[in-house]
Structures are given as structure tokens and as C-alpha cells.
Design an enzyme around this catalytic site. Sequence first.
Site, PDB file in Angstrom:
ATOM      1  CG  HIS A 100      -0.620   0.278   2.490  1.00  0.00           C
ATOM      2  ND1 HIS A 100      -0.279  -0.693   3.403  1.00  0.00           N
ATOM      3  CD2 HIS A 100      -0.479   1.449   3.145  1.00  0.00           C
ATOM      4  CE1 HIS A 100       0.044  -0.131   4.548  1.00  0.00           C
ATOM      5  NE2 HIS A 100      -0.064   1.175   4.431  1.00  0.00           N
ATOM      6  CG  ASP A 236       0.302  -4.015   2.757  1.00  0.00           C
ATOM      7  OD1 ASP A 236       0.889  -3.510   1.781  1.00  0.00           O
ATOM      8  OD2 ASP A 236      -0.511  -3.391   3.459  1.00  0.00           O
ATOM      9  CB  SER A 666       2.579   1.923   6.249  1.00  0.00           C
ATOM     10  OG  SER A 666       1.321   1.891   6.857  1.00  0.00           O
TER      11      SER A 666
END
Length: 755
Positions: A100, A236, A666
Site C-alpha cells: 500500500h 502487503d 507502514s
Amino acid sequence: MSLNSIFAPNQNFNMRKSIIISVLLALVTITSVRADEGMWLPMLIERLNQRNLQEMGLQLTPEEIYSVNNSSLKDAIVSMGGFCTGEIISPNGLMLTNHHCGYDAIRENSTVDADYLTNGFWAKSYAEELTNPGLYVSFLVEMQDVTKEMLAALEGVETESERNQIISAKGKELADAATSDSHYEARVKSFYAGNEFYLFVYETFTDVRLVGAPPSSVGKYGGDTDNWMWPRHTGDFSMFRVYSGPDGKPAEFSQDNIPLKPKHFLPISIAGVEPGDFTMTGGFPGSTDRYLTSFGIEQALELKNPTIVEIRDAKLAALREDMKKDDAVRLMYASKYAQIANYWKYFIGQTEQLKANNVKAAKEKIETDFQKWAQSNPDRKAKYGDALKMIQTAYEATDANVIGGTYVVEGGLLGADVNLFAFRMGRQLEGYLAMEEGEEKEATKKDLMAYAEEFFAGANMPTDKKLFAVTHELYSKNVATDQQPNYMKELSGKMNGKWMKYAEKVYAKSIFTDKDRMIEFLKSPSQKAYDKDPMKTISSDLFAIYQTRGSANAEANEMLAKGNRLFIAGLREMNPGKDFYPDANSTMRFSFGNVVDYEPKDGVTYNYFTTLEGVMEKMDPDDDEFQVPSKLVDLYKAKDYGQYADENGDLVVNFISTNDITGGNSGSPVINGNGELIGLAFDGNWEAMSGDINFEKSIQRTISVDIRYVLFMVDKYAGATNLIEEMTLVKTKSNKSVQAAKESENSEIKPMEMN
Ligand code: ARG
């Protein structure tokens, strides 16, 4: 990024941060470092209780984590584009981050015919790697405490606005001095709501190439349904490579550039995770509100959060409709959609969990204790007695503007893409029109043309028109008339349900809503045509309201800033034995935790890991969020996991730990006690969605992709063995742990400055 800077022309706008930015800061008390709460500044790790960290399983010294003179862990961790974190995992600048985080770069490189977002992408050689103009990564070179210098400059300063001016001027002076003889950049950042200041020196590389990405059916498996939730089954991750000039220094993209030779890269442990294992994250968390007061929570619950969710609901529905119909439109809006949806669900979750976790009551308790303490002697009373009152008064004063203020940003300037484009382009045009004829003016015209080309390449006008209509529908209905932009005030009464008609008219006419009209106009721009453009009026009126709102709140904001600064200073003074870590502000932080399951509710326990088995269980060919690539199904059926299987022959996909992270983290490396990479942090869990405001000790978890799933995808699924060969794999758990644990028993214990 501040809300103001998003209106600067041509700036890459990062939704995540702008949305979570808040003027407020929030509180946390640490009772023990055994707990996992806290986002610690690298330079201050040596002040933490080393013995506790060792008991948790850390075997590295503070110097091995952060060192200015020797290579250390921090040299393998980068801020990616200012909105995510990445880590270097090979001597050739190979970088790992989340899918992402790479999403927009993957999307930018995708076309309907070569759709890497859907199908994945793997470079089999350096030559096949893909460029990403605008993407950069920054390494932290060093940090310094400049609190003394800053406070000296602030002595005797009365108002918050004067304070801010001095802070930014002095900050710039210090930053310039720190980088006068280098190619580095420096920034001074404020901590604890302006009570402390640190200077950060960065080295920034701008040639960052896409190396690999799994298909979205792996990298975004579970989509918005599973987002912010555990149990999770998402791969991810994506891979990039950082390039330097031939001299090893940062350089703009060039064929002559070479893969970066990093000061440090992370070895990778495929020995697996077990309950209780030590986990450390390093990264660049964007913002938290851990010192937010009950008054701020009230405002978020009642006014801010529901408004954001309401506007985003409408935007997402409009986007979905068009993205379904046309693949080119889907690719165009994929990351915009994902960004809006990510924080749409975030604010739904935050609202729900602030209530479920009784966060307001927890804050009220702190505030009551604080007030008692502050009243208990005359000195304190003079200094801190009014802090909470100031905060409360400020919130009461701003309440009336929250809905309008949220609308002007989310539903106005950022409502349809044309709104912001018209504003920025308009500002540049005004500059252009005021210029003397000459070379510079010609060059500016070229820039304007390029800006227009870029904008129209990334937006579909029929979709944008829909966004305009749906946001205006809500805006005119839900915002008090006196807080509406001028053009809307005049129309609101008549337009009920008919904003699409108005949008049709504006989009059919404006130079900002059609590439040919814009280019034609730019060939010889006229002030007159610009002045009577309907979208010019709209964007100027929106901006005017945005500014009015700023000045309406100016006094309250002063009070709030001062109140917060005093409140946090007082809390720290009140608890001299306790550790207070500063709110996240996009500076590098480490967090320390352990792998452990949790109880989301009475009688239910969530295991600490998930496997490929669960990917298959969730698979649903009729749901585009739960597709599984057939090759992955085949590998699953054959149990062909190679060296990446766990001791039972299963393939672990995700795991959880007690680390303290937030947006911006992230892609952060999850590192074991020996400094080896074991996973990649990518999310938090639903039950702790209030966690940015109050860390929920018993239930807050960081969700990570197990590094074995990453390597399995690269190796077995993609066959990109060239990449595996670059890495340093560690296959067994080092018994250094046992050794170190023994040594730590005998080691000298440092005084507990920070607990
Ligand atoms: N919630 C995650 C974060 O903010 C992003 C997860 C992306 N996945 C998704 N389905 N949108 O870091």
C-alpha cells in the site's frame, strides 16, 4: 505536511497525513518499559531502562541501534516519500516496503495492457526496474537536542503566534548551520507541544526504482473489508531499489547511476516467530494525539469524525461507480480511492473504539488529577492552573466551525480534483499575468502547460464532475449558510438535489475542466477570461472561506496551543519518575514489543499468527477483495513452501505484536532481538482504533507480514530468485539470545532517567 502547504502549487499531496493532522496533542503515561507503549526517539534509547529491554529480548546496544559515527540499524531504515517507511535489505540498495506504500508508484507504472497493479510486477534485472519521478527516500544522518538554543530564543515571548515565528526562524538558522558544508538537509521539529526541540539531518535520494510487487489480490488481499482488522491474510509488501550517482551521493535519475551502497542493510531471519519473541519496529510514524484531552475527544466524536465519514462515503460511492465501468478510470483513481477509504474506515473505527474503550473517562481522570496537582501550591497554580480551562474554552469556541471547516477541505478544496487544480493553477496564472514579457515569462508558460498536461492525464472529467456534484449536495445541506462559500450561498436555496445540473454547466464552460480549453487559453492567457471563469470563482470562494475560518479560530487556536503546551509540561513535572514519549511527528521512532495473542472480547482469543490456510478459507471468486491468484492456489495445494514453511509445514502469512505504531510506520521493519528482519508492519487492529489517542495496553497490536510470506512470494510465486540471492538469510534462531540474557543479568544497570 501541514494543511496550509497542501495548497502550495505542485506539491505531492498526502491524504493520510493531512487528515490525521490535528492541532492538538495527547497524553500518555508509561508505567513500565516492559509494556510496549511508546514511540521512542533513536537518540534517547540509551536513556531507557536497558535491563527491561533485555528482559524483553533485545540483544543490541543503544549504539547498535542509533550511532552517529558507526553504522547502525537506523542506517537501514528510510522515510519513503514522507508518508511511509522502508528498509534496506541488500548491499545493493534493495528496499522493502508495504504494497500500500508502493501502490501509487505501481499504479503510475501500470496501463490497461500492462496492469501491474492487478497482476504484479517483477524486474528480473536492474535494466527492467521502473523509474518513479517524484518518489524519494530519506536516511536519518543524525539528530541533536536543540531545546536549549530554542528556549533561549523564546525567552520572554508572549504570544503563540510570535513563538511560532521565532521557532521557525531559529529552526531554519540551526538547520542551515548544520548543513552548510554538506548535501544534507536538516529540519528542527517541535516535541511535547513546543516544550522541546530536536534537529534532524537527512540524506535524500531521488532515484528510487520499482523492483517488484505481488498482484493486488495478494498485496491488498481482503481490501477494505479486512483493512484495520485482525485476523488478517495480506501480503502487503513491494520492493524498490535506491540508486545513487557513481560517487555514492544522491543524484537525479540517470543511466549512469548505480545501486546504493548502504551503510547498513538488514539481514533476514526465516527462523520464524513464536509467542513472547521480542519485536522492535523502526520507522517514521506521522502523527498521534496521545495527549488529547477529554474536550478534544468530545469534539472528535460529535463533530469532526462523523463529518469526515459522511463526506467520504459520498466520494467513495461516486468513484466506485465509475471505476467499475472502465479499467482506465479504475487505474486512474485506484490510489485516490484507497487513500480516501483507508481513513474513512479509520474514522469509523476511531469513533466506535473511543466509546468502547471509554477513552474520554480515562482522560477525565488524568485531568482531574492534574487539576488537583496544579491547584496544590501557588507556584503551580500560577503556571498550570489555567491550562485545562484554556483548552476547554478553545474547543468550545471552535465547535461551531468544525463542520464547516471539515467541509471546506474534504468536500470543497479537496472535493473534486478540479477545485484544487483551479486554485493552484489560478495562483500561478496570476503570477504569470503580472510578469514582464521576457524569457522568464516564457519559461513560466511552459511550466503552466506541463502542469495542465499532468493534471488532465490524471483525472477523468466526468468522474470529477460527479465528485463535485455529490460533495456540493452535502456541503450546501449540512453547513450553515454563513459558513458556505459565496457562490454556494446564492445557490443553496434553489439547488436542492440539482447540483449535478450546476456541475454540468460549470464543467461545460470552465477552462479548468477541459484540457483543450486550458491549453488553448494558455497559448495567450487573458486576465479577462480568467476572471470570469466559473471554476476560478468557485476555488477562490472556497479558499476565502478556508482562510476566514482560520482567522475566526485564531484566538482559540492560540489558547489551545498554549494550553496544550502547559498541560504537557505540567504532566511531566507532576510525574517525575514516569516516562513520557512525545507524540509522533514524522521523525524516526523505535518501539519495543513482543509477539502475543489477544482477547478482543470476553471468551474470545485471537491467535498471534495466520497462515495460507486462511487465505484459502476467505477466498471468494465473486468478491473482488477476496480473489486468490491460481498460481498461489496451486502452490498451496502442493504445500510447496520450500524453506519458508514453519515447523508444521504451514506458511505463516501475518503475525501480531505489541509494538506501538501509527500511519507513516507502514512498511516499518519488524526486527528481532539480534537486529534481523522478521516482518513488515502494515496495520493495526480494529479493537484498538482509538489507539492514536490512547494506547490500549491489553488489546493494541501491530499487524505485520511475516517475512517468510514475502520471500515465498518473491521466490516460489514470482521466481525472482535474483532478488533472494542479494539478501542475507539467517536460517536458525541464534543462541546469542541465551548468551546475551545471561550477560545481561550481570551487567550494570543504568539509572532510570526514562523508565
Ligand atoms: N490501514 C493500513 C494503514 O493505514 C493500510 C492498509 C492498506 N490496505 C487496504 N486494504 N487499504 O497503514
